[in-house]
Design an enzyme around this catalytic site. Sequence first.
Site, PDB file in Angstrom:
ATOM      1  N   GLN A 149       0.843  -1.199   0.000  1.00  0.00           N
ATOM      2  CA  GLN A 149       0.000   0.000   0.000  1.00  0.00           C
ATOM      3  C   GLN A 149       0.881   1.253   0.000  1.00  0.00           C
ATOM      4  O   GLN A 149       1.717   1.439   0.884  1.00  0.00           O
ATOM      5  CB  GLN A 149      -0.923   0.011   1.218  1.00  0.00           C
ATOM      6  CG  GLN A 149      -2.012   1.067   1.068  1.00  0.00           C
ATOM      7  CD  GLN A 149      -2.954   1.139   2.262  1.00  0.00           C
ATOM      8  OE1 GLN A 149      -2.520   1.283   3.386  1.00  0.00           O
ATOM      9  NE2 GLN A 149      -4.249   1.065   1.999  1.00  0.00           N
ATOM     10  N   TYR A 168      -6.174  10.566   4.101  1.00  0.00           N
ATOM     11  CA  TYR A 168      -4.789  10.889   3.747  1.00  0.00           C
ATOM     12  C   TYR A 168      -4.752  11.717   2.458  1.00  0.00           C
ATOM     13  O   TYR A 168      -5.791  12.147   1.963  1.00  0.00           O
ATOM     14  CB  TYR A 168      -3.959   9.600   3.685  1.00  0.00           C
ATOM     15  CG  TYR A 168      -3.914   8.922   5.034  1.00  0.00           C
ATOM     16  CD1 TYR A 168      -3.325   9.554   6.134  1.00  0.00           C
ATOM     17  CD2 TYR A 168      -4.511   7.684   5.247  1.00  0.00           C
ATOM     18  CE1 TYR A 168      -3.322   8.970   7.391  1.00  0.00           C
ATOM     19  CE2 TYR A 168      -4.513   7.085   6.507  1.00  0.00           C
ATOM     20  CZ  TYR A 168      -3.912   7.744   7.574  1.00  0.00           C
ATOM     21  OH  TYR A 168      -3.917   7.173   8.820  1.00  0.00           O
ATOM     22  N   ARG A 227      -7.398   2.230  -2.863  1.00  0.00           N
ATOM     23  CA  ARG A 227      -8.331   2.090  -1.739  1.00  0.00           C
ATOM     24  C   ARG A 227      -9.051   3.420  -1.530  1.00  0.00           C
ATOM     25  O   ARG A 227      -8.414   4.475  -1.523  1.00  0.00           O
ATOM     26  CB  ARG A 227      -7.567   1.704  -0.471  1.00  0.00           C
ATOM     27  CG  ARG A 227      -8.474   1.202   0.631  1.00  0.00           C
ATOM     28  CD  ARG A 227      -7.704   0.581   1.786  1.00  0.00           C
ATOM     29  NE  ARG A 227      -8.496  -0.489   2.376  1.00  0.00           N
ATOM     30  CZ  ARG A 227      -8.571  -0.735   3.686  1.00  0.00           C
ATOM     31  NH1 ARG A 227      -7.885  -0.011   4.547  1.00  0.00           N
ATOM     32  NH2 ARG A 227      -9.319  -1.716   4.140  1.00  0.00           N
TER      33      ARG A 227
HETATM   34  C1  LIG Z   1      -3.999  -1.932  13.614  1.00  0.00           C
HETATM   35  C2  LIG Z   1      -4.639  -1.405  12.367  1.00  0.00           C
HETATM   36  C3  LIG Z   1      -3.874  -0.734  11.433  1.00  0.00           C
HETATM   37  C4  LIG Z   1      -4.452  -0.268  10.239  1.00  0.00           C
HETATM   38  N1  LIG Z   1      -3.648   0.301   9.288  1.00  0.00           N
HETATM   39  C5  LIG Z   1      -4.165   0.583   8.058  1.00  0.00           C
HETATM   40  C6  LIG Z   1      -3.309   0.989   6.993  1.00  0.00           C
HETATM   41  O1  LIG Z   1      -2.076   1.047   7.120  1.00  0.00           O
HETATM   42  N2  LIG Z   1      -3.902   1.280   5.807  1.00  0.00           N
HETATM   43  C7  LIG Z   1      -5.256   1.213   5.624  1.00  0.00           C
HETATM   44  O2  LIG Z   1      -5.740   1.494   4.526  1.00  0.00           O
HETATM   45  N3  LIG Z   1      -6.077   0.788   6.613  1.00  0.00           N
HETATM   46  C8  LIG Z   1      -5.560   0.454   7.806  1.00  0.00           C
HETATM   47  N4  LIG Z   1      -6.387  -0.045   8.788  1.00  0.00           N
HETATM   48  C9  LIG Z   1      -7.812  -0.300   8.474  1.00  0.00           C
HETATM   49  C10 LIG Z   1      -8.007  -1.765   8.046  1.00  0.00           C
HETATM   50  O3  LIG Z   1      -7.419  -2.015   6.784  1.00  0.00           O
HETATM   51  C11 LIG Z   1      -9.502  -2.142   7.959  1.00  0.00           C
HETATM   52  O4  LIG Z   1     -10.118  -1.335   6.994  1.00  0.00           O
HETATM   53  C12 LIG Z   1     -10.190  -1.973   9.295  1.00  0.00           C
HETATM   54  O5  LIG Z   1      -9.445  -2.606  10.329  1.00  0.00           O
HETATM   55  C13 LIG Z   1     -11.604  -2.572   9.283  1.00  0.00           C
HETATM   56  O6  LIG Z   1     -11.548  -3.935   8.997  1.00  0.00           O
HETATM   57  P1  LIG Z   1     -11.749  -5.035  10.178  1.00  0.00           P
HETATM   58  O7  LIG Z   1     -13.067  -4.698  10.825  1.00  0.00           O
HETATM   59  O8  LIG Z   1     -11.754  -6.356   9.457  1.00  0.00           O
HETATM   60  O9  LIG Z   1     -10.613  -4.883  11.114  1.00  0.00           O
HETATM   61  C14 LIG Z   1      -5.829  -0.463  10.003  1.00  0.00           C
HETATM   62  C15 LIG Z   1      -6.595  -1.118  10.969  1.00  0.00           C
HETATM   63  C16 LIG Z   1      -6.018  -1.604  12.129  1.00  0.00           C
HETATM   64  C17 LIG Z   1      -6.870  -2.370  13.091  1.00  0.00           C
END
Ligand SMILES: Cc1cc2nc3c(=O)[nH]c(=O)nc-3n(C[C@H](O)[C@H](O)[C@H](O)COP(=O)(O)O)c2cc1C
Length: 384
Positions: free
Chosen positions: A103, A189, A236
Amino acid sequence: MSSSTSPLFQPVVVAGHALPHRVALAPMTRARSTQPGDAANAMMAQYYAQRASAALIVTEASQISPQGKGYSFTPGIYSTEQVVGWRLVTDAVHAKGGRIFVQLWHVGRMSHPDFHDGALPVAPSAIPFDGQIWKVNATTGVGEMVQCPTPRELSVDEIRAIVNDFRRAARNAMDAGFDGVEIHGANGYLVDQFLRTTSNTRTDEYGGSRANRLRFLREVVDAVSEEIGAERTAIRLAPFLTARGMACPDILPTILEAAEFLQARGVAYVHLVEADWDDAPEFTETFRESLRARFARPIVVAGNYDRAKAEWVLSKGYADVVAFGRPFVANPDFPRRLAEGLPLASFDGSTLFGGTDRGYLDYPAWSGAAASANETLDTETVEA
Ligand SMILES: Cc1cc2nc3c(=O)[nH]c(=O)nc-3n(C[C@H](O)[C@H](O)[C@H](O)COP(=O)(O)O)c2cc1C
């Protein structure tokens, strides 16, 4: 629904890769790059290799330049050392038969002068946002959430230079052995900041009309796909995000217009963030239908999915792949657990960002016998 008939466990082709099922790893920042230098490392290679059974891995966001950084210890993809570090990761994932996109990230205003030798973070417009970033305090060494200052407005020349940084990062990603790149156009972002009237009040060709607010996204997608091929270029987007000063009244039509462009460009996939953690309103079916009508290529969705909701979104044809974030943290073999209805371990929130291999590499794959066929995903949560 049994796993043999579930749409989650049917193969699909994305970006020329035959994915054996539809359970992808969502990008998750874990802030464990080698310091100084923000380079990926052997520990990260092991973490991603543990999760290689995902249909597709999207790595944590990786800054395309020093200016694109906004959190402590996140990995970059602009230096030779960083490319060498990422090569460890892609080799380890490929050795396990996985597929991995990186990413590409520029945080824009969501940053702090401490990352930039005291200089202000940059943005489409000098508008502060109501939100915080995670930064390690230089004096105490302890991580904390800090407020970001009002950013500095980018000049047109600087915008063009950032487009070029995306292009160079995409080339670096190929040199590092990635299967493709996902441009981070979500979560407030830089790309997202250009899209929205709440963060972009420019009066030149990058602001104002929908076409102008989309110009930066289009230029980045064009540059990256010219460099590495549209079939390796994904993006994304977070249409329903309202937090982080992103409640733009024109965002849905703007993203639908982006979808038409992305379809024409032939990108690998569009990845929709439905909820980043828990802070987004529900996606409407009307929007899903409108998006699908404009974008026939693969759609990945993420955000608070469980098996039933994932099967629903796939069977309706609104998505082709479902990415899971948090469930993968403590369950490296999450696709198997989901398919077999095995219990899910829960993660330790205090080790999510930064630190050692604790809370990172020490969550084991399931070692017991398969659960009964009738057991479903949500029946039990156990501590790892
Ligand atoms: C610890 C953590 C770090 C994340 N870092 C990113 C990231 O670097 N880039 C991004 O697009 N989303 C990031 N997200 C969002 C996740 O990609 C995802 O959209 C979000 O956790 C919801 O999905 P879930 O309910 O399956 O966890 C992050 C989420 C978590 C929990």
